[in-house]
Design a protein around this motif. Sequence first.
Motif, PDB file in Angstrom:
ATOM      1  N   MET A   1       0.843  -1.181   0.000  1.00 14.54           N
ATOM      2  CA  MET A   1       0.000   0.000   0.000  1.00 14.54           C
ATOM      3  C   MET A   1       0.878   1.231   0.000  1.00 14.54           C
ATOM      4  SD  MET A   1      -3.399  -0.176   2.239  1.00 14.54           S
ATOM      5  CE  MET A   1      -2.896  -1.472   3.342  1.00 14.54           C
ATOM      6  N   PRO A   5      -4.197   5.717   4.898  1.00  9.90           N
ATOM      7  CA  PRO A   5      -4.971   6.894   5.336  1.00  9.90           C
ATOM      8  C   PRO A   5      -4.613   7.235   6.762  1.00  9.90           C
ATOM      9  CG  PRO A   5      -6.398   5.101   4.570  1.00  9.90           C
ATOM     10  CD  PRO A   5      -5.021   4.572   4.627  1.00  9.90           C
ATOM     11  N   PRO A   7      -5.929   9.377   9.137  1.00 10.84           N
ATOM     12  CA  PRO A   7      -6.906   9.459  10.236  1.00 10.84           C
ATOM     13  C   PRO A   7      -7.351   8.096  10.752  1.00 10.84           C
ATOM     14  CG  PRO A   7      -7.517  10.928   8.469  1.00 10.84           C
ATOM     15  CD  PRO A   7      -6.418  10.068   7.954  1.00 10.84           C
ATOM     16  N   LEU A   8      -6.901   7.017  10.123  1.00  8.33           N
ATOM     17  CA  LEU A   8      -7.416   5.709  10.522  1.00  8.33           C
ATOM     18  C   LEU A   8      -7.236   5.395  12.006  1.00  8.33           C
ATOM     19  CD1 LEU A   8      -8.895   3.326   9.433  1.00  8.33           C
ATOM     20  CD2 LEU A   8      -6.753   2.291   8.779  1.00  8.33           C
ATOM     21  N   LEU A  10      -7.172   7.302  14.490  1.00  4.86           N
ATOM     22  CA  LEU A  10      -8.145   8.080  15.245  1.00  4.86           C
ATOM     23  C   LEU A  10      -9.494   7.378  15.271  1.00  4.86           C
ATOM     24  CD1 LEU A  10      -7.882  11.894  14.571  1.00  4.86           C
ATOM     25  CD2 LEU A  10      -8.822  10.845  16.603  1.00  4.86           C
ATOM     26  N   ARG A  11      -9.846   6.798  14.132  1.00  4.41           N
ATOM     27  CA  ARG A  11     -11.138   6.134  14.078  1.00  4.41           C
ATOM     28  C   ARG A  11     -11.127   4.872  14.915  1.00  4.41           C
ATOM     29  NH1 ARG A  11     -11.090   7.306   7.775  1.00  4.41           N
ATOM     30  NH2 ARG A  11     -11.439   9.515   7.989  1.00  4.41           N
ATOM     31  N   TYR A  12      -9.989   4.185  14.840  1.00  4.55           N
ATOM     32  CA  TYR A  12      -9.885   3.004  15.682  1.00  4.55           C
ATOM     33  C   TYR A  12     -10.051   3.389  17.141  1.00  4.55           C
ATOM     34  CZ  TYR A  12      -8.281  -0.178  12.049  1.00  4.55           C
ATOM     35  OH  TYR A  12      -8.186  -0.960  10.947  1.00  4.55           O
ATOM     36  N   ALA A  15     -13.530   4.102  17.903  1.00  4.62           N
ATOM     37  CA  ALA A  15     -14.311   2.865  18.019  1.00  4.62           C
ATOM     38  C   ALA A  15     -14.036   2.206  19.352  1.00  4.62           C
ATOM     39  CB  ALA A  15     -13.978   1.927  16.866  1.00  4.62           C
ATOM     40  N   LEU A  19     -16.534   1.409  22.404  1.00  7.75           N
ATOM     41  CA  LEU A  19     -16.755   0.096  22.985  1.00  7.75           C
ATOM     42  C   LEU A  19     -16.636   0.121  24.491  1.00  7.75           C
ATOM     43  CD1 LEU A  19     -14.772  -2.293  20.672  1.00  7.75           C
ATOM     44  CD2 LEU A  19     -17.187  -1.790  20.650  1.00  7.75           C
ATOM     45  N   LEU A  21     -17.077   2.562  26.679  1.00  8.57           N
ATOM     46  CA  LEU A  21     -18.005   3.372  27.474  1.00  8.57           C
ATOM     47  C   LEU A  21     -19.072   2.539  28.180  1.00  8.57           C
ATOM     48  CD1 LEU A  21     -18.556   6.630  25.435  1.00  8.57           C
ATOM     49  CD2 LEU A  21     -17.579   6.409  27.707  1.00  8.57           C
ATOM     50  N   PRO A  22     -19.776   1.644  27.446  1.00  8.44           N
ATOM     51  CA  PRO A  22     -20.826   0.887  28.161  1.00  8.44           C
ATOM     52  C   PRO A  22     -20.275   0.040  29.290  1.00  8.44           C
ATOM     53  CG  PRO A  22     -21.049   0.614  25.798  1.00  8.44           C
ATOM     54  CD  PRO A  22     -19.748   1.305  26.028  1.00  8.44           C
ATOM     55  N   THR A  23     -19.108  -0.601  29.044  1.00  7.81           N
ATOM     56  CA  THR A  23     -18.593  -1.467  30.099  1.00  7.81           C
ATOM     57  C   THR A  23     -18.095  -0.655  31.274  1.00  7.81           C
ATOM     58  OG1 THR A  23     -16.598  -1.533  28.778  1.00  7.81           O
ATOM     59  CG2 THR A  23     -18.022  -3.433  28.683  1.00  7.81           C
ATOM     60  N   PHE A  26     -21.011   0.194  33.412  1.00  7.33           N
ATOM     61  CA  PHE A  26     -21.412  -0.939  34.231  1.00  7.33           C
ATOM     62  C   PHE A  26     -20.489  -1.078  35.429  1.00  7.33           C
ATOM     63  CE2 PHE A  26     -21.849  -4.951  35.970  1.00  7.33           C
ATOM     64  CZ  PHE A  26     -20.684  -5.669  35.822  1.00  7.33           C
ATOM     65  N   ASP A  29     -21.205   1.251  38.384  1.00  6.59           N
ATOM     66  CA  ASP A  29     -22.312   1.165  39.333  1.00  6.59           C
ATOM     67  C   ASP A  29     -22.202  -0.036  40.243  1.00  6.59           C
ATOM     68  OD1 ASP A  29     -23.504  -1.054  38.094  1.00  6.59           O
ATOM     69  OD2 ASP A  29     -25.183   0.040  37.334  1.00  6.59           O
TER      70      ASP A  29
ATOM     71  N   VAL B  48     -26.985  -2.375  27.178  1.00  5.07           N
ATOM     72  CA  VAL B  48     -25.580  -2.295  26.772  1.00  5.07           C
ATOM     73  C   VAL B  48     -25.443  -2.695  25.309  1.00  5.07           C
ATOM     74  CG1 VAL B  48     -23.358  -3.444  27.054  1.00  5.07           C
ATOM     75  CG2 VAL B  48     -24.543  -2.559  29.037  1.00  5.07           C
ATOM     76  N   THR B  52     -24.193  -0.098  22.553  1.00  2.00           N
ATOM     77  CA  THR B  52     -22.991  -0.401  21.780  1.00  2.00           C
ATOM     78  C   THR B  52     -23.259  -0.302  20.290  1.00  2.00           C
ATOM     79  OG1 THR B  52     -22.455  -2.015  23.463  1.00  2.00           O
ATOM     80  CG2 THR B  52     -21.168  -2.076  21.454  1.00  2.00           C
ATOM     81  N   PRO B  59     -18.263   4.659  13.834  1.00  3.29           N
ATOM     82  CA  PRO B  59     -16.885   4.177  13.683  1.00  3.29           C
ATOM     83  C   PRO B  59     -16.783   2.965  12.765  1.00  3.29           C
ATOM     84  CG  PRO B  59     -17.358   4.604  15.989  1.00  3.29           C
ATOM     85  CD  PRO B  59     -18.643   4.765  15.257  1.00  3.29           C
ATOM     86  N   LEU B  62     -16.950   4.140   9.200  1.00  5.77           N
ATOM     87  CA  LEU B  62     -15.668   4.736   8.813  1.00  5.77           C
ATOM     88  C   LEU B  62     -14.639   3.664   8.535  1.00  5.77           C
ATOM     89  CD1 LEU B  62     -15.486   7.673  11.361  1.00  5.77           C
ATOM     90  CD2 LEU B  62     -15.699   7.863   8.900  1.00  5.77           C
ATOM     91  N   VAL B 102     -21.572  -6.567  23.827  1.00  5.65           N
ATOM     92  CA  VAL B 102     -20.726  -5.547  23.206  1.00  5.65           C
ATOM     93  C   VAL B 102     -20.109  -6.092  21.918  1.00  5.65           C
ATOM     94  CG1 VAL B 102     -18.593  -4.242  23.487  1.00  5.65           C
ATOM     95  CG2 VAL B 102     -20.241  -4.322  25.344  1.00  5.65           C
ATOM     96  N   VAL B 106     -20.748  -4.582  18.102  1.00  5.76           N
ATOM     97  CA  VAL B 106     -19.685  -4.069  17.232  1.00  5.76           C
ATOM     98  C   VAL B 106     -19.581  -4.906  15.958  1.00  5.76           C
ATOM     99  CG1 VAL B 106     -17.219  -3.704  17.055  1.00  5.76           C
ATOM    100  CG2 VAL B 106     -18.391  -3.099  19.147  1.00  5.76           C
ATOM    101  N   ASP B 196      -8.695  12.832   1.368  1.00  6.60           N
ATOM    102  CA  ASP B 196      -8.674  12.189   2.663  1.00  6.60           C
ATOM    103  C   ASP B 196      -8.212  13.134   3.756  1.00  6.60           C
ATOM    104  OD1 ASP B 196      -7.101   9.803   4.545  1.00  6.60           O
ATOM    105  OD2 ASP B 196      -9.187   9.697   3.940  1.00  6.60           O
TER     106      ASP B 196
END
Lengths: 187, 403
Positions: A1, A5, A7-8, A10-12, A15, A19, A21-23, A26, A29, B48, B52, B59, B62, B102, B106, B196
């Motif tokens: 290649m 790219p 910005p990749l 950053l996207r990872y 992502a 992922l 945040l929800p855990t 949990f 609390d 959850v 998720t 993302p 993308l 989760v 995803v 890009d």
Amino acid sequence: MLSRPRPLPLRYAAACIGLLLPTLAFAADGDPPAEAPPAATAPPATTQPPVDPPPASATPPVAAPTTPPQAEVPPAARETLEARAAFRTMGQDVKGPSGIVVAQLVNILVNTEGQPVAAILDYGGFLGVGKRRIAVAWRALQFTPDGIGLGLSREQLRGLPEFKDGEPAVLAVPPAAPGTAEAPANR
Amino acid sequence: MLRRRSERSLDWLNFFVANVQTGFGPFVAVYLTAQAWTDVEIGVALSVGTATMMLAQVPAGLLVDATPRKRLLAMIAMIGVALSAVLLAAWPARLPILASEVLHGVASCILAPAIAAISLALVGRARLGERLGRNARYASLGNGVAAAAMGSAGAWFSGASVFWLTAFMMIPAMVTLTFIRQSELHPPPPPTPVQDAAGRGEIRGLLTNRSVLVFAACCLLFTLANAAMLPLVGAEITRVAGDEANLVIAACIVVPQFVVALISPWVGRMAQSRGRRSMLMLGFAALPVRGLLLSVVSDPLGLAAVQMLDGISAAVLGVLLPLLAADLTKGNNRFNLCMALFGLAVGIGATISTTLAGAISSWFGAGAAFGVLAGSGFLAFLLVVFLMPETRGEEDEAESVTA
């Protein structure tokens, strides 16, 4: 290649954060809040629900350390239940008169003496679609080593209003035996 | 002929993937109840999963846009879904189930756009409508077959067997993916460095594109109306029907799938030849009509017949959502991002739908709930009629006529 790219990553990262945040929420609390469970399920449960053991587990409580330094409180005695003498109830399948599974038992209502008066069932549905939460009288259930049986058929349970927490429960009661005046199946 | 083989493999890929995704519906709640989870815990786990999915949509879009190796990405996503099914079946404790939710969220968010991108790369823009119609046909067949198989497995074996079956179904899906040949894929050109570097600009460009926003709003309102209708109907049927309740519910699930399988390719062809708007209006009109009919019809057979309208609107949305995403992102490489935006709108609509319908149904009864849902569907229809432009391009029209 030739050119990746840029910005990749950053996207990872976005992502991954998405992922996590929800855990994290949990984890924040803490211990699972135990729903106000009916007292009937607390006593001699020889099996535990498959969750992380909440503070009140099945092992007998030791003397509370906060009692004032008077006479020592004796530790709780223990008794063992025969394997076949008592059965799990919560989440168990309930079979109808024809022998097929028609419901899951999700809750038990007890009176002030601790006697069960009603069972709350998640009744009916196909693959989870269309199930309803209804209350049936305790005497409509039979408990056997093969599982829980419900003595009322689908036809008899037609039109029974749904069980709503906090409102007076409408119970389905087995009809009176023929010979006496026929009591309606639903009150 | 090799191209035909790739297309056949894509058909069956859709079939098996739909097989797998069927197990993750409302049945998860039933399974967790059987594991003696309380309502609160089940609610947390499912929330959850929903959260998720919503967070991961953009993302994932993308990601799929950025990589040229879309088949590899699809394969990884499929392994993720299979793994989440195995976690559900083998280890129903609190943390593994959350991890499973989760992971499934995803992986699903990556898998759906990846398949759409593979479809676009395989057939090009001109034939995309029909290809998506075929995807939808095989997916609905997969849903129907899986519902029957998993319903039987759940009834005769155990709840966990459904998820083992789900994981097992991933194997044929992965096999069919390997049959889609890399040489047949002609993806849209990757973004040039100039484009890009303005990556953020592209995203903003997408968000300020009026048609994208209008259709996202349509998707949201549509799903708000659509998502809660089947559970409401199911609860009504269980309440009023006697011994045949389960069969009627099964019919209400199967009839729309059957209709989708039947008409999806036709919808795709029509969208190509007659334009998108005609099909959109058909599908979006069927929804409020269905809502009104469901509130007045109580005979079980009548309900199953009304569910045919569900099939029509599901077929239209299933084909036209990716098609419109492709139309609106012509010339740039943001197809999957656009699909992700629409998917996010759908997710939000679904969440609002179930909460709203549950609340209205418990205060005012099911009839009122159906009325509100039908109203939302009607609003979506109005948006489509008055605000949604025709997105089929001139060269697409010429190509599809000569093709």
